[in-house]
Design a protein around this motif. Structure first.
Motif, PDB file in Angstrom:
ATOM      1  N   MET A   1       0.850  -1.193   0.000  1.00 35.20           N
ATOM      2  CA  MET A   1       0.000   0.000   0.000  1.00 35.20           C
ATOM      3  C   MET A   1       0.889   1.249   0.000  1.00 35.20           C
ATOM      4  O   MET A   1       1.798   1.350   0.826  1.00 35.20           O
ATOM      5  N   ARG A   2       0.634   2.171  -0.915  1.00 36.00           N
ATOM      6  CA  ARG A   2       1.433   3.391  -0.954  1.00 36.00           C
ATOM      7  C   ARG A   2       0.992   4.322   0.186  1.00 36.00           C
ATOM      8  O   ARG A   2      -0.072   4.151   0.779  1.00 36.00           O
ATOM      9  N   ASP A   3       1.838   5.373   0.440  1.00 38.03           N
ATOM     10  CA  ASP A   3       1.519   6.313   1.521  1.00 38.03           C
ATOM     11  C   ASP A   3       0.138   6.936   1.341  1.00 38.03           C
ATOM     12  O   ASP A   3      -0.628   7.071   2.294  1.00 38.03           O
ATOM     13  N   SER A   7      -3.341   6.765   3.713  1.00 40.18           N
ATOM     14  CA  SER A   7      -4.126   7.915   4.137  1.00 40.18           C
ATOM     15  C   SER A   7      -5.581   7.788   3.670  1.00 40.18           C
ATOM     16  O   SER A   7      -6.514   8.093   4.424  1.00 40.18           O
ATOM     17  N   ALA A   8      -5.769   7.326   2.447  1.00 42.45           N
ATOM     18  CA  ALA A   8      -7.140   7.168   1.931  1.00 42.45           C
ATOM     19  C   ALA A   8      -7.908   6.144   2.762  1.00 42.45           C
ATOM     20  O   ALA A   8      -9.094   6.342   3.080  1.00 42.45           O
ATOM     21  N   ALA A   9      -7.236   5.054   3.133  1.00 42.99           N
ATOM     22  CA  ALA A   9      -7.903   4.026   3.948  1.00 42.99           C
ATOM     23  C   ALA A   9      -8.272   4.596   5.317  1.00 42.99           C
ATOM     24  O   ALA A   9      -9.362   4.325   5.846  1.00 42.99           O
ATOM     25  N   LEU A  10      -7.374   5.394   5.868  1.00 44.51           N
ATOM     26  CA  LEU A  10      -7.643   5.993   7.179  1.00 44.51           C
ATOM     27  C   LEU A  10      -8.817   6.968   7.101  1.00 44.51           C
ATOM     28  O   LEU A  10      -9.690   6.969   7.978  1.00 44.51           O
ATOM     29  N   GLN A 188      -6.828  13.592  12.846  1.00 45.68           N
ATOM     30  CA  GLN A 188      -7.773  13.062  13.839  1.00 45.68           C
ATOM     31  C   GLN A 188      -8.045  11.576  13.605  1.00 45.68           C
ATOM     32  O   GLN A 188      -8.294  10.824  14.550  1.00 45.68           O
ATOM     33  N   ALA A 189      -7.955  11.151  12.346  1.00 44.39           N
ATOM     34  CA  ALA A 189      -8.175   9.732  12.048  1.00 44.39           C
ATOM     35  C   ALA A 189      -7.083   8.872  12.687  1.00 44.39           C
ATOM     36  O   ALA A 189      -7.367   7.839  13.300  1.00 44.39           O
ATOM     37  N   VAL A 190      -5.824   9.299  12.577  1.00 48.30           N
ATOM     38  CA  VAL A 190      -4.741   8.493  13.159  1.00 48.30           C
ATOM     39  C   VAL A 190      -4.878   8.463  14.680  1.00 48.30           C
ATOM     40  O   VAL A 190      -4.713   7.427  15.319  1.00 48.30           O
ATOM     41  N   LEU A 210      -5.841  -0.606   8.459  1.00 51.34           N
ATOM     42  CA  LEU A 210      -4.440  -0.753   8.043  1.00 51.34           C
ATOM     43  C   LEU A 210      -3.961  -2.199   8.184  1.00 51.34           C
ATOM     44  O   LEU A 210      -2.761  -2.472   8.205  1.00 51.34           O
ATOM     45  N   TRP A 211      -4.897  -3.109   8.299  1.00 54.89           N
ATOM     46  CA  TRP A 211      -4.554  -4.528   8.484  1.00 54.89           C
ATOM     47  C   TRP A 211      -3.586  -5.006   7.395  1.00 54.89           C
ATOM     48  O   TRP A 211      -2.579  -5.625   7.687  1.00 54.89           O
ATOM     49  N   GLN A 212      -3.899  -4.660   6.186  1.00 57.93           N
ATOM     50  CA  GLN A 212      -3.127  -5.221   5.069  1.00 57.93           C
ATOM     51  C   GLN A 212      -1.676  -4.724   5.046  1.00 57.93           C
ATOM     52  O   GLN A 212      -0.755  -5.534   4.981  1.00 57.93           O
ATOM     53  N   PRO A 213      -1.414  -3.398   5.157  1.00 57.81           N
ATOM     54  CA  PRO A 213      -0.017  -2.964   5.069  1.00 57.81           C
ATOM     55  C   PRO A 213       0.736  -3.037   6.397  1.00 57.81           C
ATOM     56  O   PRO A 213       1.941  -2.741   6.419  1.00 57.81           O
ATOM     57  N   CYS A 214       0.082  -3.385   7.501  1.00 57.38           N
ATOM     58  CA  CYS A 214       0.722  -3.241   8.821  1.00 57.38           C
ATOM     59  C   CYS A 214       1.822  -4.281   9.046  1.00 57.38           C
ATOM     60  O   CYS A 214       1.573  -5.493   9.086  1.00 57.38           O
ATOM     61  N   ALA A 215       3.043  -3.805   9.254  1.00 52.59           N
ATOM     62  CA  ALA A 215       4.198  -4.687   9.428  1.00 52.59           C
ATOM     63  C   ALA A 215       4.118  -5.456  10.750  1.00 52.59           C
ATOM     64  O   ALA A 215       4.446  -6.642  10.802  1.00 52.59           O
TER      65      ALA A 215
END
Ligand code: SF4
Length: 345
Positions: A1-3, A7-10, A188-190, A210-215
């Motif tokens: 997932m790009r940066d 942000s869009a997912a958040l 505020q989302a983060v 962020l499940w998918q990109p989360c390390a």
């Protein structure tokens, strides 16, 4: 997932799950053109420093009910603001709050400035508060980094460097995600994600956008991050306090030296608590009553409480019939232990 995809997912998650807070402009209202009130954003951010949302809610409603804008707060009498602040702690923040409100009125005609530099120049506004007001109130692309954001960034990117050394890394990572569009909602989302989903002990990865990109989720280390440098163990100091009771019930107290631990405060006589020992303050036959423990900023203190009944004249201190209610906590603990012990002795 790009940066930008992060942000869009958040933002998509925030649109459906934003916390409803009395100082917040909901994302739907924001999208409809409602502008957040900088006064309310600033007030809430100052109140939220080192205090929970639940604790702040009532204070915020009382403050804004009584002082609905920055000019009203600036005109308030200091003692009234201090009284409303009581319980939020850190009175320096309340003093800065008033100084800031007055500076906004004096320097900016009652309108919060809209640049980071001008916000930073106001009393009591540090980098965090300036970024929060700039992003949330004015939708400027400022990166807001609190403990929630640090945690989300550390996990999302699998940062293993412990805090506080990791802070600059986490800020830089948060900056990479700050979008040009809707930076205020993103900030505020983060924070909301950290407060409600990516929580310190039990992150709810299964419902996280962020499940998918989360390390950290992929590595199974989510609950362990961010790592924190182990705090050095506090040293333990030991000492003695003597509680001498006269037959009429008076207890021997002394004013502590002006400098040092509990400086200038009234208490039971002690031996210096530095391991060097010292003489008892009055001639008596002493008995051990137990010990009290107290933790100061830099060490733990264990005091052995000695009790005695005596009619002798004290070598130092004075006998007091009514023990003041505002004895320091440690002295109160020692006194209560001694009083209970002498009663059954
Ligand atoms: Fe936090 Fe889990 Fe989401 Fe990663 S997937 S950001 S660890 S809640």
């Amino acid at each position: 997932m790009r940066d930008d995809e992060v942000s869009a997912a958040l933002l998509a998650w925030y649109d459906g799950h934003a916390r409803v807070l009395p100082w917040r402009t909901a994302p739907a209202d924001r999208a409809a053109g409602v502008q957040p009130d900088p006064y309310r954003v600033w007030l809430s951010e100052v109140m939220l420093q080192q205090t929970t949302v639940a604790a702040v809610r009532g204070y915020f409603l009382r403050f804004t009910g009584r002082w609905p804008d920055v000019a009203a707060l600036a005109a308030a009498a200091d003692p009234e603001v201090m009284a409303e602040w009581a319980g939020l702690g850190y009175y320096a923040r309340a003093r800065n709050l008033l100084a800031c409100a007055r500076a906004v009125v004096a320097r900016h005609d009652g309108r919060f400035p809209q640049t980071l530099a001008e916000l930073r120049a106001l009393p009591g506004i540090g980098p965090y508060t300036a970024a929060a007001v700039a992003a949330i109130a004015f939708d400027l692309p400022a990166t807001v980094v609190d403990g929630n954001v640090e945690r989300v960034m550390a996990r999302l990117h699998g940062v293993e460097v412990p805090l506080p050394a990791a802070k600059p890394v986490l800020v830089a990572l948060a900056e990479t995600h700050t979008p040009a569009a809707r930076p205020g909602d993103h900030a505020q989302a983060v924070m909301d994600l950290g407060a409600t989903v990516c929580t310190p002990r039990k992150p709810a990865c299964g419902i996280c956008p962020l499940w998918q990109p989360c390390a950290a989720r992929a590595a199974g280390t989510a609950a362990d991050l961010p790592r924190k440098r182990a705090k050095p163990a506090k040293p333990v100091r030991q000492g003695v306090v003597w509680a001498a009771f006269r037959p009429d019930g008076a207890v021997l107290l002394e004013d502590r030296p002006a400098r040092g631990l509990l400086g200038g405060m009234l208490g039971l006589p002690g031996d210096g608590w530095d391991g060097a020992g010292g003489p008892a303050p009055v001639a008596a036959t002493w008995h051990a009553a137990g010990e009290v423990r107290h933790t100061f900023t830099h060490f733990h203190l264990i005091l052995a409480v000695q009790i005695a009944r005596t009619s002798a004249a004290p070598l130092r201190g004075r006998f007091v019939r009514a023990v003041p209610a505002d004895l320091p906590t440690l002295m109160r603990k020692a006194h209560d232990l001694a009083a209970a012990a002498i009663a059954s002795h």
